[in-house]
Design a protein around this motif. Structure first.
Motif, mmCIF file in Angstrom:
data_model
loop_
_atom_site.group_PDB
_atom_site.id
_atom_site.type_symbol
_atom_site.label_atom_id
_atom_site.label_comp_id
_atom_site.label_asym_id
_atom_site.label_seq_id
_atom_site.Cartn_x
_atom_site.Cartn_y
_atom_site.Cartn_z
ATOM 1 N N UNK A 39 47.396 58.334 28.668
ATOM 2 C CA UNK A 39 47.132 59.632 28.047
ATOM 3 C C UNK A 39 47.033 59.500 26.525
ATOM 4 N N UNK A 40 47.800 58.593 25.952
ATOM 5 C CA UNK A 40 47.736 58.342 24.513
ATOM 6 C C UNK A 40 46.486 57.540 24.166
ATOM 7 N N UNK A 41 46.118 56.595 25.018
ATOM 8 C CA UNK A 41 45.018 55.682 24.733
ATOM 9 C C UNK A 41 43.648 56.346 24.836
ATOM 10 N N UNK A 47 37.476 58.118 20.482
ATOM 11 C CA UNK A 47 37.161 58.128 19.050
ATOM 12 C C UNK A 47 36.498 56.822 18.654
ATOM 13 N N UNK A 48 37.043 55.692 19.134
ATOM 14 C CA UNK A 48 36.474 54.388 18.818
ATOM 15 C C UNK A 48 35.043 54.307 19.344
ATOM 16 N N UNK A 50 32.900 56.693 19.891
ATOM 17 C CA UNK A 50 31.998 57.529 19.103
ATOM 18 C C UNK A 50 31.702 56.891 17.749
ATOM 19 N N UNK A 51 32.666 56.186 17.193
ATOM 20 C CA UNK A 51 32.461 55.512 15.905
ATOM 21 C C UNK A 51 31.638 54.233 16.040
ATOM 22 N N UNK A 52 31.464 53.761 17.262
ATOM 23 C CA UNK A 52 30.737 52.509 17.499
ATOM 24 C C UNK A 52 29.525 52.762 18.391
ATOM 25 N N UNK A 53 28.670 53.633 17.916
ATOM 26 C CA UNK A 53 27.377 53.887 18.559
ATOM 27 C C UNK A 53 27.503 54.326 20.007
#
Length: 76
Positions: A39-41, A47-48, A50-53
């Protein structure tokens, strides 16, 4: 957490290999911890991605984990 929620939910052969290598099944506390870490991950993974194409592999991982977390009787 990733082994139990991402790799083994639909692969009983991998789950059996994991528990054999680990020497036992996960305890109830370990299962709860896996779900909490997942749930935390998930938000961090999304987010990662979305930041990486819009990394589809990571988005797929997050979707799989979120589906499992929503399940009333999860594998983990």
């Amino acid at each position: 957490m990733r082994v139990t929620l991402q790799l083994t939910p639909h692969r009983p052969d991998l789950r059996a290999a994991f528990t054999a290598g680990h020497g036992r099944d996960l305890t109830g506390q370990e299962q709860v911890a896996c779900r909490a870490w997942a749930a935390i991950d998930c938000p961090a993974a999304l987010r990662w991605a979305m930041d990486h194409h819009r990394d589809e592999e990571v988005i797929g991982y997050a979707r799989t984990v979120l589906d499992l977390l929503r399940a009333p009787n999860p594998v983990v």
